[in-house]
Design a protein around this motif. Structure first.
Motif, PDB file in Angstrom:
ATOM      1  N   SER A 105       0.807  -1.224   0.000  1.00  0.00           N
ATOM      2  CA  SER A 105       0.000   0.000   0.000  1.00  0.00           C
ATOM      3  C   SER A 105       0.837   1.270   0.000  1.00  0.00           C
ATOM      4  O   SER A 105       0.278   2.359  -0.099  1.00  0.00           O
ATOM      5  CB  SER A 105      -0.936   0.017   1.208  1.00  0.00           C
ATOM      6  OG  SER A 105      -0.190   0.030   2.407  1.00  0.00           O
ATOM      7  N   VAL A 163      -4.125   1.469  -2.166  1.00  0.00           N
ATOM      8  CA  VAL A 163      -2.866   2.135  -1.870  1.00  0.00           C
ATOM      9  C   VAL A 163      -3.177   3.283  -0.910  1.00  0.00           C
ATOM     10  O   VAL A 163      -4.198   3.969  -1.052  1.00  0.00           O
ATOM     11  CB  VAL A 163      -2.215   2.667  -3.167  1.00  0.00           C
ATOM     12  CG1 VAL A 163      -0.914   3.396  -2.866  1.00  0.00           C
ATOM     13  CG2 VAL A 163      -1.972   1.524  -4.134  1.00  0.00           C
ATOM     14  N   THR A 205      -3.525  -2.937  -5.708  1.00  0.00           N
ATOM     15  CA  THR A 205      -2.711  -3.743  -4.804  1.00  0.00           C
ATOM     16  C   THR A 205      -2.818  -5.196  -5.250  1.00  0.00           C
ATOM     17  O   THR A 205      -3.824  -5.606  -5.821  1.00  0.00           O
ATOM     18  CB  THR A 205      -3.163  -3.606  -3.336  1.00  0.00           C
ATOM     19  OG1 THR A 205      -4.496  -4.089  -3.211  1.00  0.00           O
ATOM     20  CG2 THR A 205      -3.078  -2.164  -2.873  1.00  0.00           C
TER      21      THR A 205
END
Length: 103
Positions: free
Chosen positions: A23, A52, A72
């Motif tokens: 992230s 993120v 992600t």
């Protein structure tokens, strides 16, 4: 180091940066690597977050790097046989003790 320039690598398809949540750190490392080297990079997590972190997106934007706030990924879905995997946090490093690509 204002402009790190890695040595050329042979036999490596791309670099995959891995952290726990995928992230922030791994996302920023992949974006910076791609921008500086003009070579393929990806990022993944051992326990990826849903998105993120907004601060990582803001930092990237301030430095001219693009991050997709929803991109992600789990390491098992990203890593290929010819990837060079780099852990950017100690927790991810401890998890990376064996094969990480698709089974």
């Amino acid at each position: 180091l204002a402009r790190p320039t890695p040595a050329p690598m042979t036999g490596v398809g791309r670099v995959v940066f891995v952290c726990t949540r995928n992230s922030a750190r791994s996302q920023l490392a992949a974006a910076l690597w791609s921008e500086r080297t003009h070579t393929a990079a990806a990022s993944a997590g051992t326990k990826p977050a849903e998105r993120v972190h907004p601060r990582a997106v803001a930092v990237a934007h301030r430095h001219g790097l693009a991050l997709d706030p929803t991109a992600t990924s789990h390491i098992g879905d990203i890593v290929r046989d010819d990837d060079l995997v780099i852990a950017v946090c100690d927790n991810a490093h401890e998890v990376l003790t064996g094969p990480v690509g698709p089974g």
